[in-house]
Every structure is written in C-alpha cells, then in structure tokens.
Design an enzyme around this catalytic site. Structure first.
Site, mmCIF file in Angstrom:
data_model
loop_
_atom_site.group_PDB
_atom_site.id
_atom_site.type_symbol
_atom_site.label_atom_id
_atom_site.label_comp_id
_atom_site.label_asym_id
_atom_site.label_seq_id
_atom_site.Cartn_x
_atom_site.Cartn_y
_atom_site.Cartn_z
ATOM 1 N N ARG A 129 0.814 -1.234 0.000
ATOM 2 C CA ARG A 129 0.000 0.000 0.000
ATOM 3 C C ARG A 129 0.837 1.269 0.000
ATOM 4 N NH1 ARG A 129 -3.048 -3.367 3.240
ATOM 5 N NH2 ARG A 129 -4.849 -4.122 2.086
ATOM 6 N N LYS A 151 4.526 11.489 -11.554
ATOM 7 C CA LYS A 151 3.599 10.713 -12.371
ATOM 8 C C LYS A 151 4.262 9.364 -12.634
ATOM 9 C CE LYS A 151 1.931 13.559 -15.836
ATOM 10 N NZ LYS A 151 1.076 13.678 -17.027
ATOM 11 N N GLU A 193 12.220 17.336 -25.059
ATOM 12 C CA GLU A 193 11.506 17.739 -23.824
ATOM 13 C C GLU A 193 12.125 19.016 -23.257
ATOM 14 O OE1 GLU A 193 8.780 16.345 -22.972
ATOM 15 O OE2 GLU A 193 8.851 14.313 -23.803
ATOM 16 N N LYS A 235 10.144 22.393 -14.768
ATOM 17 C CA LYS A 235 9.212 21.303 -14.411
ATOM 18 C C LYS A 235 8.832 21.408 -12.934
ATOM 19 C CE LYS A 235 7.298 17.052 -14.990
ATOM 20 N NZ LYS A 235 7.380 15.773 -15.619
ATOM 21 N N GLU A 245 -2.073 17.712 -11.655
ATOM 22 C CA GLU A 245 -2.510 17.995 -13.029
ATOM 23 C C GLU A 245 -3.987 18.383 -13.096
ATOM 24 O OE1 GLU A 245 -0.446 16.061 -16.597
ATOM 25 O OE2 GLU A 245 -2.411 15.171 -16.612
ATOM 26 N N ARG A 249 -0.554 22.368 -14.881
ATOM 27 C CA ARG A 249 0.362 21.330 -15.354
ATOM 28 C C ARG A 249 0.098 20.956 -16.812
ATOM 29 N NH1 ARG A 249 2.617 16.492 -11.461
ATOM 30 N NH2 ARG A 249 3.842 15.435 -13.016
ATOM 31 N N ASN A 253 1.875 19.709 -21.555
ATOM 32 C CA ASN A 253 1.408 18.909 -22.689
ATOM 33 C C ASN A 253 1.627 19.594 -24.030
ATOM 34 O OD1 ASN A 253 0.516 16.864 -21.044
ATOM 35 N ND2 ASN A 253 -1.507 17.780 -20.787
ATOM 36 N N HIS A 256 2.459 17.781 -27.154
ATOM 37 C CA HIS A 256 2.145 16.372 -26.912
ATOM 38 C C HIS A 256 0.781 15.955 -27.452
ATOM 39 C CE1 HIS A 256 5.711 16.516 -24.525
ATOM 40 N NE2 HIS A 256 5.591 15.270 -24.126
ATOM 41 N N HIS A 260 1.663 12.947 -29.440
ATOM 42 C CA HIS A 260 1.287 11.583 -29.032
ATOM 43 C C HIS A 260 0.537 10.874 -30.154
ATOM 44 C CE1 HIS A 260 1.535 11.789 -24.376
ATOM 45 N NE2 HIS A 260 2.579 11.190 -24.899
ATOM 46 N N HIS A 272 9.577 9.031 -29.330
ATOM 47 C CA HIS A 272 8.789 10.041 -28.617
ATOM 48 C C HIS A 272 9.284 11.467 -28.904
ATOM 49 C CE1 HIS A 272 6.129 11.520 -25.506
ATOM 50 N NE2 HIS A 272 7.141 12.197 -24.975
HETATM 51 N N1 LIG Z 1 6.297 10.198 -15.630
HETATM 52 C C1 LIG Z 1 6.444 11.239 -16.404
HETATM 53 O O1 LIG Z 1 6.161 12.375 -16.019
HETATM 54 C C2 LIG Z 1 6.990 11.036 -17.777
HETATM 55 C C3 LIG Z 1 7.378 12.119 -18.565
HETATM 56 C C4 LIG Z 1 7.953 11.875 -19.813
HETATM 57 C C5 LIG Z 1 8.112 10.561 -20.254
HETATM 58 N N2 LIG Z 1 7.700 9.532 -19.466
HETATM 59 C C6 LIG Z 1 7.884 8.145 -19.883
HETATM 60 O O2 LIG Z 1 9.262 7.906 -20.048
HETATM 61 C C7 LIG Z 1 9.426 6.835 -20.961
HETATM 62 C C8 LIG Z 1 10.545 7.169 -21.905
HETATM 63 O O3 LIG Z 1 11.727 7.316 -21.163
HETATM 64 P P1 LIG Z 1 13.162 7.077 -21.811
HETATM 65 O O4 LIG Z 1 13.220 7.764 -23.103
HETATM 66 O O5 LIG Z 1 14.156 7.366 -20.771
HETATM 67 O O6 LIG Z 1 13.099 5.501 -22.167
HETATM 68 P P2 LIG Z 1 13.797 4.217 -21.517
HETATM 69 O O7 LIG Z 1 13.681 4.218 -20.060
HETATM 70 O O8 LIG Z 1 13.251 3.042 -22.242
HETATM 71 O O9 LIG Z 1 15.326 4.389 -21.905
HETATM 72 C C9 LIG Z 1 15.711 4.356 -23.259
HETATM 73 C C10 LIG Z 1 16.811 3.317 -23.491
HETATM 74 O O10 LIG Z 1 18.039 3.802 -22.952
HETATM 75 C C11 LIG Z 1 18.646 2.801 -22.132
HETATM 76 N N3 LIG Z 1 19.444 3.531 -21.153
HETATM 77 C C12 LIG Z 1 19.024 4.163 -20.027
HETATM 78 N N4 LIG Z 1 20.032 4.851 -19.477
HETATM 79 C C13 LIG Z 1 21.116 4.657 -20.263
HETATM 80 C C14 LIG Z 1 22.452 5.126 -20.221
HETATM 81 N N5 LIG Z 1 22.877 5.998 -19.297
HETATM 82 N N6 LIG Z 1 23.303 4.710 -21.173
HETATM 83 C C15 LIG Z 1 22.877 3.872 -22.159
HETATM 84 N N7 LIG Z 1 21.637 3.416 -22.268
HETATM 85 C C16 LIG Z 1 20.751 3.813 -21.314
HETATM 86 C C17 LIG Z 1 17.484 2.010 -21.605
HETATM 87 O O11 LIG Z 1 17.893 0.730 -21.202
HETATM 88 C C18 LIG Z 1 16.561 1.976 -22.813
HETATM 89 O O12 LIG Z 1 16.947 0.960 -23.690
HETATM 90 C C19 LIG Z 1 8.090 6.628 -21.631
HETATM 91 O O13 LIG Z 1 7.500 5.459 -21.138
HETATM 92 C C20 LIG Z 1 7.271 7.835 -21.220
HETATM 93 O O14 LIG Z 1 5.902 7.551 -21.113
HETATM 94 C C21 LIG Z 1 7.162 9.739 -18.244
#
Ligand SMILES: NC(=O)c1ccc[n+]([C@@H]2O[C@H](COP(=O)([O-])OP(=O)(O)OC[C@H]3O[C@@H](n4cnc5c(N)ncnc54)[C@H](O)[C@@H]3O)[C@@H](O)[C@H]2O)c1
Length: 364
Positions: A129, A151, A193, A235, A245, A249, A253, A256, A260, A272
C-alpha cells in the site's frame, strides 16, 4: 419494526501533507549517492529496480556502492523497453520484492530511464500500500522530465500510461555524466523535452541550445548540466503549483497533443522526441492559424528544432487519418473539441479550449 438507532461517525482525515523533495544535479555524483542515501535513511532496506541494459552499465556497480556503505540492498531488473512497461512487469517485480523480504520499511530506487522511473515508482506506490522511492534517472528524458513530478504508471494494450499513480519521490539524484553511454538518438529524445520546457517557460534554454547545438547533441557535460538545471527548474515550478494535473500542469502537454497522436499513428516508428518535435511545430502552426502566435516566431522555433536535428514535419509515409483517430482516443481529450496548450510567443503558453478536428486537420 425493530427500534433502529442511527449511528454516524465522521472519520477525520484532513491533514497537512508535505511531499517536498530535492533534486540534486551534480556531474560525477554517482559514486556519492549511496552515502547521501545512508545519511537520509529513506528506508531500512533498499530495492534497486532497473532495466536489463542499465543493470549492466550502472546497476551492478551501484549495488556494490550501496553495500560498501553498509546498506541492506537488493537489485531486480526487467527487460528494457517501452514494450515492457506493463502491469505484468510490475506484478513480477513486486512478487520478487516479497521473495527478497522487502517490507513497509523498504525503499525503492528507480535506476534508469523514464520507463524504469514510471515502473519502479508505480511499484513503490502499490507495494504494501505504498513505500517510498528515489529516482536516479540515467537518460536525458528521465533527467529533464519524467523523474520529477510524481507521475508513475504503465501502459495498457489500449493506450500509453492508462494506469498509474501520483506519487512523489523522496529525492532525485542526477549525474549528467552517465549520459556518456547514451545513444545520440536518446539524447535527441531528451532535447525535445528540454526545448519544450524552454518554449513554455524559459527562453534561457532556447538561447543555450541556439548557441551550442553540437554540444547539446553530444551531451557535453557543461552544456547539458546548464540545460538540466533550467529544465528541472521549469518542471519543478509547474509541479509545485499543480501537483495533480488539475490545471496549470497542462502546459507541459505542449506539443504532446498532436505529438502523441503522431507517435501512435506511426506505430512507434518515430520515437517520442521526434513525434513531440513534430507535434510542437504543428501546434505552433495551429496557433498561427488561430492568430495566437506570429508566423515569424513559428519559423524561428522550427529553425531551432532543425538545429538540434529534430524533425518538424510528418514523414510522407505516415497516413494522416490515424493521427486524427488517435487524437480522439487520448485520455486528455473529452467530447467533440480538444484543449491544447499553444504558444503566444516563446516562453509564454496559453491554454486554448475548443480546438476542433478540423483545426488539427488543417495543419497535418
Ligand atoms: N512520468 C512522467 O512524467 C513522464 C514524462 C515523460 C516521459 N515519461 C515516460 O518515459 C518513458 C521514456 O523514457 P526514456 O526515453 O528514458 O526511455 P527508456 O527508459 O526506455 O530508456 C531508453 C533506453 O536507454 C537505455 N538507457 C538508459 N540509461 C542509459 C544510459 N545511461 N546509457 C545507455 N543506455 C541507457 C534504456 O535501457 C533503454 O533501452 C516513456 O515510457 C514515457 O511515457 C514519463
């Protein structure tokens, strides 16, 4: 009729909740993080959650650093990639946490990109929990954006991030030096971003990018640290004002709404960051049509996006129809019209209601 005695009791739960936390940005801080974690005593036992790539690159080393500090730590991992950001992965991870003896006094450490942060944060929010968690982002997307704001969640087959929770981390540790192993493609993803944060709130970000596009693309430590400090500030400020949000917030977007939909319609052949860059440019064009943004500013922004090698137009091979369809499926769009964050000028956003499918169609 038996005598009926009415009983009413109010459960009083109004309380002051302090979800504040610090973001530390310091090149080469990676090795010092466990010492700081020990100082803060976020938990009695730690569960590092990471993906298979980051486990090899930094996970094993980080686990050793934690144990060197005398901390009780374990590590579990999941297969890297958005495809694995699912309830099934979370279920597997929390089951492993039970087997490893984690309890309500444990703390989760999300070590990795945005996928890891979203999954690990969500796992922490539901484990027994809710237990605390820490973010150690390792991609530029995670450092500049996803690790801040609380988030968390996973995707369903019917759409991205459809299940989740708002749950703030206890601390965010950012070492820009870990970006040295990140691919160029992933750096560009994060830059999209960062540009977004500049466009909605901080023209300083745009100046840095314009002056040092190559350094930004190469994740040059000084340039990227400057960008991260500004980006996290943007941010953080937005999240402070609107944690859940409910209003402001929404400005995050920007780019996006259409972005998206393009990402989805491209069947994820566009990543992305690319989709968001195109989304920002097309939403700017929509703002020009609506006489909110000047065409000169729209062109300037497009030039900046091109300077950091981000696309600005939908590739010809992508069909336009599914984009409009995806837009209607977005959980943020309700009814016949859409609410978009558009720009009045760089640094100044405006939330605009009543955007129609026709408005969007005109700029695709
Ligand atoms: N929660 C939020 O507010 C928020 C905001 C924006 C995006 N997101 C989410 O984030 C995700 C995308 O994140 P991402 O782009 O980091 O993707 P990811 O976490 O899949 O990382 C991308 C790739 O890089 C690799 N990697 C990570 N760190 C590394 C490093 N230092 N050196 C080499 N490789 C490395 C990972 O293993 C993966 O293969 C999506 O799911 C999206 O929905 C969330």
């Amino acid at each position: 009729m038996p005598a009926f005695k009415r009983y009413s009791k109010r459960i009083k739960l109004r309380k002051y909740v302090d979800n504040s936390y610090s973001i530390l940005i310091a090149p080469s801080c990676f090795h010092q993080i466990p010492r700081d974690i020990k100082k803060h005593q976020f938990g009695q036992k730690y569960c590092i959650i990471t993906d298979t790539n980051v486990k090899k690159l930094y996970g094993e080393e980080f686990l050793k650093l934690m144990r060197d500090q005398g901390l009780d730590a374990t590590m579990i991992s999941f297969q890297a990639g958005e495809r694995h950001k699912t309830l099934k992965t979370v279920e597997k991870l929390v089951s492993q946490m039970v087997q490893l003896g984690h309890n309500r006094k444990s703390c989760v450490i999300a070590l990795g990109g945005g996928v890891t942060g979203d999954i690990a944060g969500f796992a922490a929010s539901m484990y027994m929990r809710g237990i605390p968690f820490i973010q150690i982002p390792t991609t530029l997307v995670a450092m500049s954006d996803s690790s801040i704001g609380g988030k968390t969640g996973v995707d369903l087959t019917s759409g991205k991030n459809l299940v989740g929770a708002f749950t703030q981390p206890k601390k965010v540790y950012i070492d820009p030096q870990v970006l040295s192993t990140l691919s160029k493609k992933q750096v560009k993803n994060g830059l999209a971003e960062i540009v977004k944060h500049g466009l909605i709130s901080d023209k300083g970000i745009l100046r840095i990018l314009k002056k040092n596009p190559e350094k930004a693309l190469n994740a040059h430590t000084t340039t990227i640290t400057q960008l991260l400090i500004r980006s996290c500030r943007v941010k953080g400020r937005v999240v402070e004002k609107d944690e859940l949000e409910k209003g402001l917030r929404m400005i995050l977007n920007y780019g996006h709404s259409i972005g998206h939909a393009i990402e989805h319609a491209s069947n994820y052949s566009l990543n992305h960051g690319e989709a968001i860059a195109i989304g920002m440019n097309l939403e700017n064009r929509l703002a020009v049509d609506k006489k909110i943004l000047s065409s000169k500013n729209c062109e300037r922004i497009e030039e900046l996006l091109k300077l950091i090698k981000l696309p600005t137009r939908i590739p010809a091979k992508i069909d336009r129809k599914p984009i409009l369809k995806a837009l209607t499926k977005d959980k943020k769009n309700q009814g016949e019209t859409y609410t978009f964050t558009l720009l009045k000028r760089p640094g100044t956003p405006k939330i605009v209601h009543n955007i129609t499918a026709q408005d969007v169609k005109a700029v695709l």
